[in-house]
Write an enzyme that holds these catalytic residues in place. Structure first.
Site, PDB file in Angstrom:
ATOM      1  N   HIS A 233       5.119   2.348   3.554  1.00 54.01           N
ATOM      2  CA  HIS A 233       3.864   2.779   2.922  1.00 54.01           C
ATOM      3  C   HIS A 233       2.919   3.606   3.795  1.00 54.01           C
ATOM      4  CE1 HIS A 233       2.803  -0.986   4.911  1.00 54.01           C
ATOM      5  NE2 HIS A 233       3.294  -1.735   3.940  1.00 54.01           N
ATOM      6  N   ASP A 306       6.284  -0.930  -3.086  1.00 50.53           N
ATOM      7  CA  ASP A 306       5.479  -2.036  -2.545  1.00 50.53           C
ATOM      8  C   ASP A 306       4.960  -2.914  -3.693  1.00 50.53           C
ATOM      9  OD1 ASP A 306       4.273  -3.797  -0.825  1.00 50.53           O
ATOM     10  OD2 ASP A 306       2.800  -2.380  -0.040  1.00 50.53           O
TER      11      ASP A 306
HETATM   12  O1  DOR Z   1      -0.812  -4.860  -0.287  1.00 50.07           O
HETATM   13  C1  DOR Z   1       0.097  -5.470   0.250  1.00 50.07           C
HETATM   14  N1  DOR Z   1       0.659  -6.542  -0.320  1.00 50.07           N
HETATM   15  N2  DOR Z   1       0.533  -5.066   1.456  1.00 50.07           N
HETATM   16  C2  DOR Z   1       1.415  -5.773   2.171  1.00 50.07           C
HETATM   17  O2  DOR Z   1       1.766  -5.367   3.245  1.00 50.07           O
HETATM   18  C3  DOR Z   1       1.927  -7.063   1.663  1.00 50.07           C
HETATM   19  C4  DOR Z   1       1.855  -7.111   0.201  1.00 50.07           C
HETATM   20  C5  DOR Z   1       2.052  -8.480  -0.365  1.00 50.07           C
HETATM   21  O3  DOR Z   1       2.977  -9.182   0.044  1.00 50.07           O
HETATM   22  O4  DOR Z   1       1.306  -8.861  -1.272  1.00 50.07           O
HETATM   23 ZN    ZN Z   2       3.425  -3.711   4.011  1.00 53.78          ZN
END
Ligand code: DOR
Ligand code: ZN
Length: 432
Positions: A233, A306
């Site tokens: 990301h 993500d």
């Molecule tokens: O926004 C995010 N959510 N960034 C991350 O690195 C982890 C992820 C999560 O696991 O919810």
């Molecule tokens: Zn991440």
């Protein structure tokens, strides 16, 4: 098992019929209909829509084991199939953490049982994702789960010595280290992109340099180790400059951008709605523009969602307490159409490259992201490029509903997904 797809346009080009037998494309031509279809042949009328190789997502959070109130492997792969994905990489920030053969094998097996989408567990780089002691990468790589990607995602492998050792192992094992690039010293207490909006809203800033400096450091470490580094990301214009420079030197670094970092900016934060809270944070219009250009140019290699489901109890909270993350699997293709295809930055060949071919290559999947040609796997995503739809979180397959696109009208709809000759989703419904 035979599948006949009629009137499909591979990569948006000439319409053809495609015959898939036992999961493999055996014929491509016109008017294959009556002659070649046997009695037990399933026919999928593609209606002149765009046919792409099945999409591959290098970065999803399926939450199982341990976070089943937000998502399960089953609900997650339903969302994946509906989004056009035929393979996903499940990040290890589960409970227990995916840092041993037992846990990664469980995730892989559960994905295979459901069978709608290949699930490849990502192994943790360090024990418990705590950043202090290397996990047994070789054991996970050689386990039944055949782990090929390792990451502490959610956290950065912040210690340079640990990262160096991880890259050395990665080089020896021919696996890739995917780094969540965030120098945690620089982001302590951070709540939003450090800039004018955060200052006005009184939110502590997450400086873009926290990403840029780790990527710069890791590129040097990857060069020295002769290892493959993948940057998760990417969110900042400055990181793009570092990647461009590293690639020009021949360093084996690849990078992903999320759909939300292609489209959304920190301008959305004014109402303090935690649906917009994500890590790395939404940044500025300069950054989203830089993400689009870098993706078109290949400095950023792939789009990865993500996909980060969070149950309402974690997300419907005050800004500081809410968990970061957004749903992504069912909206990714549409956001890419909106941000990249509509402005002319990518054609359908380009979409296939960034959402299927390149991610399969980075994740070392030999039977995904393949060309649509005789002898290749019958694994596809069928897209109606002219469709428009309105996103409703409650109508998505995920257990959670934290989509930042609620109520938004987006172009391009996945109308069918096919995994090795089996239709896994069609007209918005998962095959049972
Ligand atoms: O926004 C995010 N959510 N960034 C991350 O690195 C982890 C992820 C999560 O696991 O919810
Ligand atoms: Zn991440």
């Amino acid at each position: 098992m035979t599948l006949l797809i009629t009137n499909a346009k591979p990569y948006g080009e000439q319409a053809v019929d495609i015959l898939v037998e036992d999961g493999v494309i055996t014929e491509i031509g016109t008017d294959l209909v009556s002659d070649d279809a046997g009695v037990d042949t399933e026919v999928l009328d593609a209606g002149g829509h765009v046919l792409l190789p099945g999409l591959v997502d290098l970065h999803v959070h399926l939450r199982e084991p341990g976070g089943e109130e937000s998502e399960t492997i089953e609900t997650g792969v339903h969302a994946a199939a509906l989004g056009g994905f035929t393979a996903v990489f499940a990040m290890p920030n589960t409970d227990p953490v995916q840092d041993t053969a037992v846990v990664v094998e469980h995730v892989r097996r559960r994905g295979a049982e459901i069978g709608l989408c290949d699930v490849h567990p990502v192994g943790a780089v360090t024990v418990g994702r705590k950043g202090t002691q290397l996990a047994e990468l070789g054991t996970m790589a050689n386990s039944g789960a055949q782990v090929r990607m390792f990451s502490d995602d959610g956290s950065c492998v912040n210690d340079p010595l640990i990262m160096r050792r991880a890259l050395e192992y990665a080089s020896a094992l021919d696996v890739v280290i995917a780094q969540h690039a965030e120098d945690h010293r620089l982001t302590e207490g951070a709540q939003a992109h450090e800039g004018a909006v955060a200052a006005r809203l009184g939110l502590a800033g997450w400086p873009a340099t926290a990403e840029e400096t780790i990527v710069f450091r890791d590129c040097a470490l990857a060069r020295e180790a002769g290892a493959d580094l993948h940057v998760c990301h990417v969110s900042s214009v400055h990181t793009v400059a570092v990647l461009r420079n590293a690639k020009a030197q021949g360093i084996r670094v690849t990078a992903e951008v999320t759909p939300h970092h292609l489209l959304l900016t920190d301008g959305r934060l004014t109402g303090y709605d935690p649906v917009n809270k994500v890590n790395p944070p939404l940044r500025t219009g300069t950054d989203t523009q830089a993400m689009r250009e870098a993706l078109a140019e290949g400095v950023i290699d792939v789009v990865a969602t993500d996909h980060a489901p969070h149950a309402a109890q974690y997300k419907d909270a005050e800004w500081a307490a809410a968990r970061p993350g957004m749903l992504g699997l069912q909206t990714a293709l549409s956001v890419v159409v909106h941000t990249m295809v509509e402005p002319g930055l990518l054609d359908w060949r380009g979409v296939a490259r960034v959402l299927s071919e390149k991610p399969a290559e980075i994740g070392r999947l030999p039977d995904q992201g393949r060309p649509i040609a005789v002898g290749e796997p019958g694994t596809f995503c069928l897209v109606d490029p002219d469709a428009q739809w309105t996103v409703r979180g409650a109508g998505l397959a995920s257990k959670a509903a934290n989509t930042p696109y609620e109520g938004m009208r987006l172009p391009g709809a996945v109308v069918a997904t096919v995994l090795r000759g089996r239709v896994t989703a069609r007209d918005g419904k998962v095959a049972v």
